[in-house]
Scaffold this motif. Sequence first.
Motif, PDB file in Angstrom:
ATOM      1  N   GLY A   1       0.800  -1.218   0.000  1.00 34.91           N
ATOM      2  CA  GLY A   1       0.000   0.000   0.000  1.00 34.91           C
ATOM      3  C   GLY A   1       0.832   1.266   0.000  1.00 34.91           C
ATOM      4  N   HIS A   2       2.082   1.180   0.463  1.00 36.06           N
ATOM      5  CA  HIS A   2       2.967   2.346   0.497  1.00 36.06           C
ATOM      6  C   HIS A   2       3.819   2.479  -0.764  1.00 36.06           C
ATOM      7  CE1 HIS A   2       2.043   2.619   4.821  1.00 36.06           C
ATOM      8  NE2 HIS A   2       2.461   3.857   4.714  1.00 36.06           N
ATOM      9  N   LEU A   3       3.731   1.521  -1.670  1.00 35.95           N
ATOM     10  CA  LEU A   3       4.550   1.577  -2.886  1.00 35.95           C
ATOM     11  C   LEU A   3       3.825   2.444  -3.913  1.00 35.95           C
ATOM     12  CD1 LEU A   3       7.057   0.689  -4.379  1.00 35.95           C
ATOM     13  CD2 LEU A   3       5.863  -1.407  -5.051  1.00 35.95           C
ATOM     14  N   ASP A   4       4.196   3.712  -3.959  1.00 33.35           N
ATOM     15  CA  ASP A   4       3.539   4.644  -4.866  1.00 33.35           C
ATOM     16  C   ASP A   4       4.399   4.895  -6.101  1.00 33.35           C
ATOM     17  OD1 ASP A   4       5.563   6.480  -4.111  1.00 33.35           O
ATOM     18  OD2 ASP A   4       4.325   7.248  -2.479  1.00 33.35           O
ATOM     19  N   ALA A   5       3.885   5.736  -6.990  1.00 31.97           N
ATOM     20  CA  ALA A   5       4.552   5.969  -8.269  1.00 31.97           C
ATOM     21  C   ALA A   5       5.903   6.654  -8.116  1.00 31.97           C
ATOM     22  CB  ALA A   5       3.645   6.803  -9.173  1.00 31.97           C
ATOM     23  N   GLY A   6       6.136   7.294  -7.006  1.00 33.95           N
ATOM     24  CA  GLY A   6       7.393   8.014  -6.827  1.00 33.95           C
ATOM     25  C   GLY A   6       8.526   7.189  -6.266  1.00 33.95           C
ATOM     26  N   HIS A   7       8.295   5.899  -6.012  1.00 29.93           N
ATOM     27  CA  HIS A   7       9.321   5.073  -5.378  1.00 29.93           C
ATOM     28  C   HIS A   7       9.506   3.759  -6.130  1.00 29.93           C
ATOM     29  CE1 HIS A   7       8.155   7.819  -2.066  1.00 29.93           C
ATOM     30  NE2 HIS A   7       9.415   7.700  -1.715  1.00 29.93           N
ATOM     31  N   ASP A   8      10.733   3.233  -6.014  1.00 32.49           N
ATOM     32  CA  ASP A   8      11.057   1.940  -6.618  1.00 32.49           C
ATOM     33  C   ASP A   8      10.790   0.790  -5.661  1.00 32.49           C
ATOM     34  OD1 ASP A   8      12.081   3.154  -9.001  1.00 32.49           O
ATOM     35  OD2 ASP A   8      13.930   3.621  -7.905  1.00 32.49           O
ATOM     36  N   GLY A   9      10.661   1.084  -4.395  1.00 30.44           N
ATOM     37  CA  GLY A   9      10.428   0.044  -3.410  1.00 30.44           C
ATOM     38  C   GLY A   9       9.974   0.634  -2.101  1.00 30.44           C
ATOM     39  N   ALA A  10       9.502  -0.243  -1.229  1.00 30.15           N
ATOM     40  CA  ALA A  10       9.095   0.156   0.117  1.00 30.15           C
ATOM     41  C   ALA A  10       9.562  -0.924   1.082  1.00 30.15           C
ATOM     42  CB  ALA A  10       7.582   0.322   0.198  1.00 30.15           C
ATOM     43  N   CYS A  11      10.186  -0.505   2.172  1.00 26.54           N
ATOM     44  CA  CYS A  11      10.624  -1.470   3.174  1.00 26.54           C
ATOM     45  C   CYS A  11      10.405  -0.878   4.563  1.00 26.54           C
ATOM     46  CB  CYS A  11      12.085  -1.874   2.980  1.00 26.54           C
ATOM     47  SG  CYS A  11      13.288  -0.590   3.394  1.00 26.54           S
ATOM     48  N   TYR A  12      10.347  -1.768   5.538  1.00 25.66           N
ATOM     49  CA  TYR A  12      10.184  -1.314   6.907  1.00 25.66           C
ATOM     50  C   TYR A  12      11.473  -0.702   7.449  1.00 25.66           C
ATOM     51  CZ  TYR A  12       5.573  -3.380   7.347  1.00 25.66           C
ATOM     52  OH  TYR A  12       4.241  -3.652   7.191  1.00 25.66           O
ATOM     53  N   VAL A  13      11.312   0.211   8.381  1.00 25.07           N
ATOM     54  CA  VAL A  13      12.435   0.741   9.153  1.00 25.07           C
ATOM     55  C   VAL A  13      12.146   0.476  10.616  1.00 25.07           C
ATOM     56  CG1 VAL A  13      13.152   2.510   7.507  1.00 25.07           C
ATOM     57  CG2 VAL A  13      11.394   3.047   9.193  1.00 25.07           C
ATOM     58  N   ASP A  14      13.206   0.177  11.375  1.00 26.00           N
ATOM     59  CA  ASP A  14      13.008  -0.097  12.793  1.00 26.00           C
ATOM     60  C   ASP A  14      12.984   1.206  13.594  1.00 26.00           C
ATOM     61  OD1 ASP A  14      15.657   0.717  13.154  1.00 26.00           O
ATOM     62  OD2 ASP A  14      16.430  -1.329  13.333  1.00 26.00           O
ATOM     63  N   GLY A  15      12.904   1.083  14.900  1.00 26.26           N
ATOM     64  CA  GLY A  15      12.797   2.253  15.745  1.00 26.26           C
ATOM     65  C   GLY A  15      13.994   3.160  15.716  1.00 26.26           C
ATOM     66  N   ASP A  16      15.145   2.645  15.265  1.00 23.78           N
ATOM     67  CA  ASP A  16      16.360   3.450  15.145  1.00 23.78           C
ATOM     68  C   ASP A  16      16.558   3.991  13.735  1.00 23.78           C
ATOM     69  OD1 ASP A  16      17.126   3.055  17.843  1.00 23.78           O
ATOM     70  OD2 ASP A  16      17.932   1.081  17.333  1.00 23.78           O
ATOM     71  N   GLY A  17      15.565   3.788  12.871  1.00 22.60           N
ATOM     72  CA  GLY A  17      15.654   4.307  11.512  1.00 22.60           C
ATOM     73  C   GLY A  17      16.444   3.449  10.548  1.00 22.60           C
ATOM     74  N   ARG A  18      16.770   2.216  10.950  1.00 27.42           N
ATOM     75  CA  ARG A  18      17.512   1.318  10.061  1.00 27.42           C
ATOM     76  C   ARG A  18      16.549   0.622   9.111  1.00 27.42           C
ATOM     77  NH1 ARG A  18      20.306   0.102  15.070  1.00 27.42           N
ATOM     78  NH2 ARG A  18      18.749  -1.528  15.401  1.00 27.42           N
ATOM     79  N   ARG A  19      16.892   0.645   7.835  1.00 27.82           N
ATOM     80  CA  ARG A  19      16.068  -0.028   6.839  1.00 27.82           C
ATOM     81  C   ARG A  19      16.156  -1.547   6.989  1.00 27.82           C
ATOM     82  NH1 ARG A  19      17.458   3.208   1.179  1.00 27.82           N
ATOM     83  NH2 ARG A  19      16.393   5.163   1.721  1.00 27.82           N
ATOM     84  N   GLN A  20      15.016  -2.185   6.986  1.00 31.67           N
ATOM     85  CA  GLN A  20      14.941  -3.645   7.001  1.00 31.67           C
ATOM     86  C   GLN A  20      14.719  -4.083   5.546  1.00 31.67           C
ATOM     87  OE1 GLN A  20      15.588  -5.220   9.971  1.00 31.67           O
ATOM     88  NE2 GLN A  20      15.932  -3.113  10.639  1.00 31.67           N
ATOM     89  N   THR A  21      15.809  -4.072   4.772  1.00 29.32           N
ATOM     90  CA  THR A  21      15.693  -4.185   3.317  1.00 29.32           C
ATOM     91  C   THR A  21      15.206  -5.550   2.855  1.00 29.32           C
ATOM     92  OG1 THR A  21      18.078  -4.614   3.289  1.00 29.32           O
ATOM     93  CG2 THR A  21      17.353  -2.388   2.758  1.00 29.32           C
ATOM     94  N   LEU A  22      15.384  -6.586   3.667  1.00 29.98           N
ATOM     95  CA  LEU A  22      14.876  -7.902   3.292  1.00 29.98           C
ATOM     96  C   LEU A  22      13.506  -8.158   3.910  1.00 29.98           C
ATOM     97  CD1 LEU A  22      18.068 -10.131   3.204  1.00 29.98           C
ATOM     98  CD2 LEU A  22      16.810  -9.076   1.317  1.00 29.98           C
ATOM     99  N   CYS A  23      12.798  -7.070   4.136  1.00 30.44           N
ATOM    100  CA  CYS A  23      11.383  -7.107   4.482  1.00 30.44           C
ATOM    101  C   CYS A  23      10.750  -5.957   3.709  1.00 30.44           C
ATOM    102  CB  CYS A  23      11.181  -6.953   5.985  1.00 30.44           C
ATOM    103  SG  CYS A  23       9.481  -7.280   6.541  1.00 30.44           S
ATOM    104  N   GLY A  24      10.751  -6.121   2.376  1.00 29.27           N
ATOM    105  CA  GLY A  24      10.310  -5.038   1.522  1.00 29.27           C
ATOM    106  C   GLY A  24       9.678  -5.530   0.234  1.00 29.27           C
ATOM    107  N   VAL A  25       9.103  -4.596  -0.503  1.00 29.33           N
ATOM    108  CA  VAL A  25       8.532  -4.879  -1.816  1.00 29.33           C
ATOM    109  C   VAL A  25       9.164  -3.916  -2.816  1.00 29.33           C
ATOM    110  CG1 VAL A  25       6.365  -5.763  -0.875  1.00 29.33           C
ATOM    111  CG2 VAL A  25       6.539  -3.341  -1.435  1.00 29.33           C
ATOM    112  N   TRP A  26       9.382  -4.411  -4.040  1.00 28.73           N
ATOM    113  CA  TRP A  26      10.177  -3.663  -5.014  1.00 28.73           C
ATOM    114  C   TRP A  26       9.576  -3.790  -6.401  1.00 28.73           C
ATOM    115  CZ3 TRP A  26      13.828  -1.096  -2.333  1.00 28.73           C
ATOM    116  CH2 TRP A  26      14.127  -1.603  -1.070  1.00 28.73           C
TER     117      TRP A  26
END
Length: 206
Positions: free
Chosen positions: A109-134
């Motif tokens: 639902g967060h993958l919009d036309a302006g982005h190539d992918g969407a992934c979660y970030v944890d509480g410290d702002g680190r991207r959880q890149t292997l929990c994403g859609v592309w």
Amino acid sequence: MDAYAAVVLAGGAARRMGGVDKPARTVGGRPMRDRVLAAVADAAPRILVGPDGPVPDGVRLTREEPPGGGPVAAAAAGLALLDPGTPVVALLAADLPLLTRAAVGELLGHLDAGHDGACYVDGDGRRQTLCGVWRVAPLRAALVRLAAERASGQPDGSAASLAGAPIRALLAALRVREVPWAGAGPPPWFDCDTDEDVRRAEEWAR
């Protein structure tokens, strides 16, 4: 976002668990990789990249080259099995036992036309890149670009393997939508690298 594929990466060495088949370890009575595959039950196709072994019905199994070559090599193996017209792929580690269909839907639902992918970030702002859609097209282009960069570093200009390449190098040039987890329950990006992590996941899964 309706149509999407899923590639689940299950080829890690699990050194902090003594080299066991980590995705086969159970949480809540089910192997972690099966829990991840269930969270993307509506994806087509669903591809598991890892060692030979039993897989749920409807799941295709393949192996990265070389075996154990890391997440970028595994992602390349999985993407190679997608039809050219596949629009979006969920790229997921196989040790995310708390991942749910709702959490995947949130990313889609967060993958919009302006982005190539969407992934979660944890509480410290680190991207959880292997929990994403592309989006598949830019992800494939990133694989080609990374392979070319690694080949340029070879003394004879020969093709370089993607083995050992970090996932951040693959995704560096992509436009990423960072999604904080705001849902109920434990974070869907929680991965199990140690025995203690598995114990925590078991508690959450009860």
